[in-house]
Design a protein around this motif. Structure first.
Motif, mmCIF file in Angstrom:
data_model
loop_
_atom_site.group_PDB
_atom_site.id
_atom_site.type_symbol
_atom_site.label_atom_id
_atom_site.label_comp_id
_atom_site.label_asym_id
_atom_site.label_seq_id
_atom_site.Cartn_x
_atom_site.Cartn_y
_atom_site.Cartn_z
ATOM 1 N N ILE A 33 0.840 -1.201 0.000
ATOM 2 C CA ILE A 33 0.000 0.000 0.000
ATOM 3 C C ILE A 33 0.872 1.248 0.000
ATOM 4 N N ALA A 34 1.939 1.236 0.804
ATOM 5 C CA ALA A 34 2.842 2.388 0.844
ATOM 6 C C ALA A 34 3.519 2.607 -0.508
ATOM 7 N N ASP A 35 4.031 1.551 -1.116
ATOM 8 C CA ASP A 35 4.726 1.679 -2.397
ATOM 9 C C ASP A 35 3.792 2.185 -3.489
ATOM 10 N N HIS A 36 2.613 1.577 -3.601
ATOM 11 C CA HIS A 36 1.716 1.931 -4.699
ATOM 12 C C HIS A 36 1.029 3.271 -4.457
ATOM 13 N N GLY A 37 0.723 3.582 -3.188
ATOM 14 C CA GLY A 37 0.147 4.889 -2.898
ATOM 15 C C GLY A 37 1.126 6.012 -3.185
ATOM 16 N N LEU A 38 2.386 5.828 -2.811
ATOM 17 C CA LEU A 38 3.402 6.836 -3.093
ATOM 18 C C LEU A 38 3.618 6.982 -4.595
ATOM 19 N N ALA A 39 3.604 5.868 -5.324
ATOM 20 C CA ALA A 39 3.755 5.935 -6.781
ATOM 21 C C ALA A 39 2.608 6.715 -7.413
ATOM 22 N N TRP A 40 1.389 6.511 -6.898
ATOM 23 C CA TRP A 40 0.234 7.239 -7.437
ATOM 24 C C TRP A 40 0.370 8.736 -7.171
ATOM 25 N N ILE A 41 0.796 9.106 -5.978
ATOM 26 C CA ILE A 41 0.993 10.523 -5.676
ATOM 27 C C ILE A 41 2.089 11.108 -6.561
ATOM 28 N N HIS A 42 3.211 10.411 -6.694
ATOM 29 C CA HIS A 42 4.303 10.887 -7.547
ATOM 30 C C HIS A 42 3.811 11.151 -8.973
ATOM 31 N N ALA A 43 2.922 10.303 -9.475
ATOM 32 C CA ALA A 43 2.458 10.417 -10.853
ATOM 33 C C ALA A 43 1.453 11.537 -11.052
ATOM 34 N N ASN A 44 0.877 12.048 -9.970
ATOM 35 C CA ASN A 44 -0.235 12.985 -10.111
ATOM 36 C C ASN A 44 0.027 14.395 -9.602
ATOM 37 N N VAL A 45 0.956 14.567 -8.663
ATOM 38 C CA VAL A 45 1.169 15.906 -8.102
ATOM 39 C C VAL A 45 2.647 16.151 -7.889
ATOM 40 N N PRO A 46 3.067 17.414 -7.839
ATOM 41 C CA PRO A 46 4.488 17.713 -7.631
ATOM 42 C C PRO A 46 4.925 17.432 -6.206
ATOM 43 N N GLN A 47 6.203 17.214 -6.050
ATOM 44 C CA GLN A 47 6.758 16.983 -4.717
ATOM 45 C C GLN A 47 6.528 18.218 -3.861
ATOM 46 N N SER A 48 6.270 18.009 -2.589
ATOM 47 C CA SER A 48 5.954 19.028 -1.577
ATOM 48 C C SER A 48 4.497 19.461 -1.625
ATOM 49 N N ALA A 49 3.676 18.847 -2.484
ATOM 50 C CA ALA A 49 2.258 19.181 -2.552
ATOM 51 C C ALA A 49 1.545 18.751 -1.270
ATOM 52 N N LEU A 50 0.376 19.341 -1.069
ATOM 53 C CA LEU A 50 -0.480 18.985 0.061
ATOM 54 C C LEU A 50 -1.446 17.896 -0.384
ATOM 55 N N VAL A 51 -1.484 16.781 0.345
ATOM 56 C CA VAL A 51 -2.353 15.661 -0.021
ATOM 57 C C VAL A 51 -3.114 15.204 1.217
ATOM 58 N N THR A 52 -4.261 14.581 1.008
ATOM 59 C CA THR A 52 -4.979 13.984 2.126
ATOM 60 C C THR A 52 -4.703 12.486 2.174
ATOM 61 N N ALA A 53 -4.744 11.937 3.376
ATOM 62 C CA ALA A 53 -4.669 10.500 3.593
ATOM 63 C C ALA A 53 -5.539 10.202 4.805
ATOM 64 N N TYR A 54 -5.422 9.006 5.356
ATOM 65 C CA TYR A 54 -6.182 8.654 6.557
ATOM 66 C C TYR A 54 -5.455 7.508 7.243
#
Length: 220
Positions: A33-54
């Motif tokens: 989950i950590a690997d694939h979630g991080l890959a999805w964030i990397h593919a969609n937003v720039p580094q240092s962006a604000l994202v939600t999780a839970y």
């Protein structure tokens, strides 16, 4: 059965399956989950962006390793707080943050300064707002329909995203067997769809390639 009964029946079936998972199975899901979630964030937003999780707890898909990976990669991470009238507020996560039982839902919430959904989305203190939404689900289908926990908190939050005209990428975290066939999740026009599934075994785009970038809703 009506729509609410169909959702409740499917939710109960899936919760029963989750409760049957061994603690070792739940723990072993964290790394994927950590690997694939991080890959999805990397593919969609720039580094240092604000994202939600839970924070996934109990038999839910474990997300603490994902939260830590996002923070370690330079992203700012907001975790949800349940508010009255089934609305969400947010607290920015950092290592060592305390958690406490929610007053309004059976979840653990971070302790810290509260950020309203409006400030989270519009940005505050001179910083940009939320750029991507990682959210919980009990199940998803391949059309992007999401079965939540039954409270409607995230549907209300995503309605606010729509009201502001934002087009945010969304992904929900589930176990591999909880991505169901098209049409398997009962939904009406008020239910918000999501664009991807993050699972221990991979990252799966949902919906048509012509769907809305945020919700997966088919244009009408």
């Amino acid at each position: 059965m009506d729509l609410a009964e169909l959702k409740s029946a499917l939710r109960a079936q899936l919760w029963e399956s989750r409760r049957s998972l061994a603690a070792s199975d739940i723990a072993s899901a964290a790394a994927g989950i950590a690997d694939h979630g991080l890959a999805w964030i990397h593919a969609n937003v720039p580094q240092s962006a604000l994202v939600t999780a839970y924070l996934g707890v109990g038999s839910e898909p474990p997300t603490l390793a994902l939260i830590e990976a996002l923070h370690g990669a330079g992203y700012r991470v907001l975790l949800p707080i349940c508010l009255p009238e089934r609305q969400l507020g947010w607290v920015e996560w950092h290592p060592g943050i305390d958690f406490a039982r929610s007053r309004y839902a059976p979840v653990q919430e971070p302790v810290g300064p509260l950020i309203s959904s409006e400030d989270a989305l519009r940005g505050c203190d001179g910083r940009p707002g939320v750029a991507a939404v990682l959210l919980p689900a009990t199940a998803l289908d391949t059309d992007g329909r999401r079965l939540g926990q039954g409270g409607g908190y995230y549907d209300r939050f995503l309605a606010r995203v729509d009201a502001l005209g934002a087009r945010l990428p969304t992904a929900a975290v589930v176990y591999d067997g909880e991505v169901l066939t098209a049409g398997a999740v009962p939904a009406d026009r008020l239910d918000r769809r999501v664009g991807a599934a993050v699972t221990p075994g991979g990252l799966r785009p949902l919906g048509s390639v012509t769907d809305d970038v945020r919700s997966g809703e088919i244009p009408r």
